[in-house]
Design a protein around this motif. Structure first.
Motif, PDB file in Angstrom:
ATOM      1  N   THR A 141       0.863  -1.281   0.174  1.00 39.09           N
ATOM      2  CA  THR A 141       0.078  -0.123   0.039  1.00 39.09           C
ATOM      3  C   THR A 141       0.877   1.120  -0.011  1.00 39.09           C
ATOM      4  OG1 THR A 141      -0.164   0.002   2.401  1.00 39.09           O
ATOM      5  CG2 THR A 141      -2.121  -1.144   1.270  1.00 39.09           C
ATOM      6  N   ASP A 142       2.048   0.853  -0.279  1.00 44.19           N
ATOM      7  CA  ASP A 142       3.118   2.211  -0.353  1.00 44.19           C
ATOM      8  C   ASP A 142       3.282   3.117  -1.497  1.00 44.19           C
ATOM      9  OD1 ASP A 142       4.251   0.050  -1.199  1.00 44.19           O
ATOM     10  OD2 ASP A 142       6.401   0.426  -0.335  1.00 44.19           O
ATOM     11  N   PHE A 143       2.630   2.847  -2.535  1.00 46.85           N
ATOM     12  CA  PHE A 143       2.503   3.480  -3.720  1.00 46.85           C
ATOM     13  C   PHE A 143       1.462   3.802  -4.406  1.00 46.85           C
ATOM     14  CE2 PHE A 143       5.088  -0.082  -5.256  1.00 46.85           C
ATOM     15  CZ  PHE A 143       4.218  -0.636  -6.233  1.00 46.85           C
ATOM     16  N   GLN A 144       1.205   4.502  -5.541  1.00 51.18           N
ATOM     17  CA  GLN A 144       0.013   4.421  -6.345  1.00 51.18           C
ATOM     18  C   GLN A 144      -1.176   4.844  -5.495  1.00 51.18           C
ATOM     19  OE1 GLN A 144       0.289   0.442  -8.644  1.00 51.18           O
ATOM     20  NE2 GLN A 144      -0.374   1.829 -10.248  1.00 51.18           N
ATOM     21  N   SER A 145      -1.115   5.687  -4.646  1.00 48.39           N
ATOM     22  CA  SER A 145      -2.198   6.237  -4.012  1.00 48.39           C
ATOM     23  C   SER A 145      -2.805   5.221  -3.129  1.00 48.39           C
ATOM     24  CB  SER A 145      -3.362   6.909  -4.622  1.00 48.39           C
ATOM     25  OG  SER A 145      -2.692   7.794  -5.642  1.00 48.39           O
ATOM     26  N   GLY A 146      -1.933   4.076  -2.767  1.00 42.70           N
ATOM     27  CA  GLY A 146      -2.426   3.226  -1.571  1.00 42.70           C
ATOM     28  C   GLY A 146      -2.706   3.771  -0.456  1.00 42.70           C
ATOM     29  N   GLU A 202       0.194   0.122  10.821  1.00 41.64           N
ATOM     30  CA  GLU A 202       1.596  -0.106  11.450  1.00 41.64           C
ATOM     31  C   GLU A 202       2.305  -1.186  10.581  1.00 41.64           C
ATOM     32  OE1 GLU A 202       2.463   1.575  14.306  1.00 41.64           O
ATOM     33  OE2 GLU A 202       4.770   0.483  14.113  1.00 41.64           O
ATOM     34  N   LEU A 203       1.658  -2.403  10.568  1.00 46.59           N
ATOM     35  CA  LEU A 203       2.581  -3.518   9.760  1.00 46.59           C
ATOM     36  C   LEU A 203       2.750  -3.121   8.442  1.00 46.59           C
ATOM     37  CD1 LEU A 203       3.226  -6.798   9.730  1.00 46.59           C
ATOM     38  CD2 LEU A 203       0.675  -6.902   8.951  1.00 46.59           C
ATOM     39  N   MET A 204       1.914  -2.623   7.619  1.00 37.41           N
ATOM     40  CA  MET A 204       1.987  -2.308   6.209  1.00 37.41           C
ATOM     41  C   MET A 204       2.971  -0.976   6.286  1.00 37.41           C
ATOM     42  SD  MET A 204       0.361  -4.307   4.855  1.00 37.41           S
ATOM     43  CE  MET A 204       0.247  -4.005   3.161  1.00 37.41           C
ATOM     44  N   SER A 205       3.171  -0.296   7.041  1.00 38.52           N
ATOM     45  CA  SER A 205       4.082   0.903   6.938  1.00 38.52           C
ATOM     46  C   SER A 205       5.545   0.578   7.226  1.00 38.52           C
ATOM     47  CB  SER A 205       3.852   2.138   7.716  1.00 38.52           C
ATOM     48  OG  SER A 205       3.597   1.665   9.050  1.00 38.52           O
ATOM     49  N   ASN A 206       5.728  -0.650   7.844  1.00 43.94           N
ATOM     50  CA  ASN A 206       6.951  -1.233   8.049  1.00 43.94           C
ATOM     51  C   ASN A 206       7.651  -2.430   7.158  1.00 43.94           C
ATOM     52  OD1 ASN A 206       7.866   0.361  10.358  1.00 43.94           O
ATOM     53  ND2 ASN A 206       6.197  -0.457  11.375  1.00 43.94           N
ATOM     54  N   ASN A 211      11.023  -1.103  -4.887  1.00 44.02           N
ATOM     55  CA  ASN A 211      10.136  -0.968  -5.774  1.00 44.02           C
ATOM     56  C   ASN A 211       9.934  -2.079  -6.756  1.00 44.02           C
ATOM     57  OD1 ASN A 211       8.754   1.389  -4.862  1.00 44.02           O
ATOM     58  ND2 ASN A 211       9.759   2.763  -6.494  1.00 44.02           N
ATOM     59  N   PRO A 212       8.964  -2.436  -7.594  1.00 43.69           N
ATOM     60  CA  PRO A 212       8.759  -3.382  -8.529  1.00 43.69           C
ATOM     61  C   PRO A 212       9.982  -2.964  -9.740  1.00 43.69           C
ATOM     62  CG  PRO A 212       6.458  -2.685  -8.168  1.00 43.69           C
ATOM     63  CD  PRO A 212       7.516  -1.665  -7.255  1.00 43.69           C
ATOM     64  N   LYS A 213      10.627  -3.896 -10.274  1.00 44.16           N
ATOM     65  CA  LYS A 213      11.377  -3.355 -11.151  1.00 44.16           C
ATOM     66  C   LYS A 213      11.095  -2.558 -12.497  1.00 44.16           C
ATOM     67  CE  LYS A 213      13.641  -7.836 -10.882  1.00 44.16           C
ATOM     68  NZ  LYS A 213      13.227  -9.057 -11.601  1.00 44.16           N
ATOM     69  N   LYS A 214       9.808  -3.030 -12.753  1.00 39.87           N
ATOM     70  CA  LYS A 214       9.150  -2.343 -14.028  1.00 39.87           C
ATOM     71  C   LYS A 214       8.454  -1.123 -13.649  1.00 39.87           C
ATOM     72  CE  LYS A 214       9.233  -6.293 -16.997  1.00 39.87           C
ATOM     73  NZ  LYS A 214       8.334  -7.270 -17.891  1.00 39.87           N
ATOM     74  N   ILE A 215       8.308  -0.584 -12.288  1.00 42.59           N
ATOM     75  CA  ILE A 215       7.341   0.404 -12.264  1.00 42.59           C
ATOM     76  C   ILE A 215       7.556   1.523 -13.024  1.00 42.59           C
ATOM     77  CG2 ILE A 215       8.741   1.402 -10.238  1.00 42.59           C
ATOM     78  CD1 ILE A 215       6.087   1.875  -8.852  1.00 42.59           C
ATOM     79  N   ALA A 216       8.755   2.098 -13.464  1.00 43.38           N
ATOM     80  CA  ALA A 216       8.700   3.261 -14.337  1.00 43.38           C
ATOM     81  C   ALA A 216       8.210   3.279 -15.585  1.00 43.38           C
ATOM     82  CB  ALA A 216      10.410   3.621 -14.516  1.00 43.38           C
ATOM     83  N   GLU A 217       8.141   1.855 -16.124  1.00 39.86           N
ATOM     84  CA  GLU A 217       7.786   1.664 -17.415  1.00 39.86           C
ATOM     85  C   GLU A 217       6.162   1.227 -17.460  1.00 39.86           C
ATOM     86  OE1 GLU A 217       8.372  -1.922 -20.458  1.00 39.86           O
ATOM     87  OE2 GLU A 217       9.502  -2.172 -18.586  1.00 39.86           O
ATOM     88  N   ALA A 218       6.039   0.322 -16.394  1.00 43.24           N
ATOM     89  CA  ALA A 218       4.751  -0.346 -16.354  1.00 43.24           C
ATOM     90  C   ALA A 218       3.376   0.746 -16.105  1.00 43.24           C
ATOM     91  CB  ALA A 218       4.666  -1.444 -15.379  1.00 43.24           C
TER      92      ALA A 218
END
Ligand code: FE
Length: 232
Positions: A141-146, A202-206, A211-218
């Motif tokens: 949940t730490d990127f893409q407005s998660g 708390e668990l999800m923030s730690n 980052n996924p390898k392809k995030i910039a392209e995908a």
């Protein structure tokens, strides 16, 4: 009903082929660009007409095969409502049902991994959970407005309230698991067992995941249904 689970080993992504074998109609959920040939061949071998390519969300880890399959098969690209894309043939809303022959595919809005995400309940007994609920895990949940709190609410209030014997088919698996049930996940999923909303956040923030390898392209490619930008 035919429900076939297909795997992309590079990104550990599951694609699902759903077909009504008497009507010869099919839908693919979360196709992967590199596997378009495999998927198209299977559809041809089974003598199916591909009606829809459905996305659970805008993926960050792989490029979708929807654009290519639409060219090859003339299917419609269906995305969750509010997805920021310029290439969808139609958007699906929470609670809306798509028909593939006699099969009913119901969209269940399951936000939190990203800010637009659908799980798809097929014939009321098989749940394609995308990256919301995974087997003994859940989507990050730490990127893409998660948003971890939103993911907790949607999984516990919308997915965990389905019948315990509902089959759970995730969007990814990294440990060789293929299918689970809602009852099993309620009992054994370590992201939820013994956690309340606050301790889940708390668990999800730690997690500190790379980052996924392809995030910039995908992500940009998927906003165009799989059109990879030419490199200059
Ligand atoms: Fe994802």
């Amino acid at each position: 009903m035919l429900l076939r689970q297909l795997f992309d080993p590079e990104t550990s992504t599951y694609t699902y082929l759903i077909a009504d074998m008497s009507a010869k109609e099919a839908a693919l959920v979360d196709p992967v660009l590199e596997q378009v040939e495999r998927d198209a061949k299977l559809i041809d071998e089974l003598g199916l007409t591909l009606k829809y390519c459905l996305e659970t969300h805008i993926h960050a880890d792989h490029v979708t095969g929807t654009g290519e399959l639409r060219k090859l098969k003339g299917c419609q690209g269906v995305l969750p409502e509010n997805a920021k894309v310029d290439c969808a043939d139609c958007f699906i809303k929470d609670g809306e049902v798509l028909k593939v022959g006699k099969i009913e595919i119901k969209a269940i809005s399951t936000l939190g991994h990203t800010d637009c995400h659908m799980a798809y309940l097929v014939n009321n007994d098989s749940l394609l959970t995308g990256d919301a609920l995974l087997i003994r895990g859940c989507g990050r949940t730490d990127f893409q407005s998660g948003d971890a709190g939103t993911l907790y609410d949607h999984i516990t209030q919308k997915l965990f309230t389905l019948s315990d014997d509902t089959l759970v088919y995730p969007g990814h698996d990294y440990r060789g698991q293929t299918v689970s049930t809602i009852g099993e996940e309620k009992q054994f999923n370590p992201r939820f067992v013994g956690h309340n909303r606050d301790s889940f956040i708390e668990l999800m923030s730690n997690l500190n995941l790379p980052n996924p390898k392809k995030i910039a392209e995908a992500v940009p490619a998927n906003q165009g249904c799989g059109k990879v930008a030419a490199t200059v």
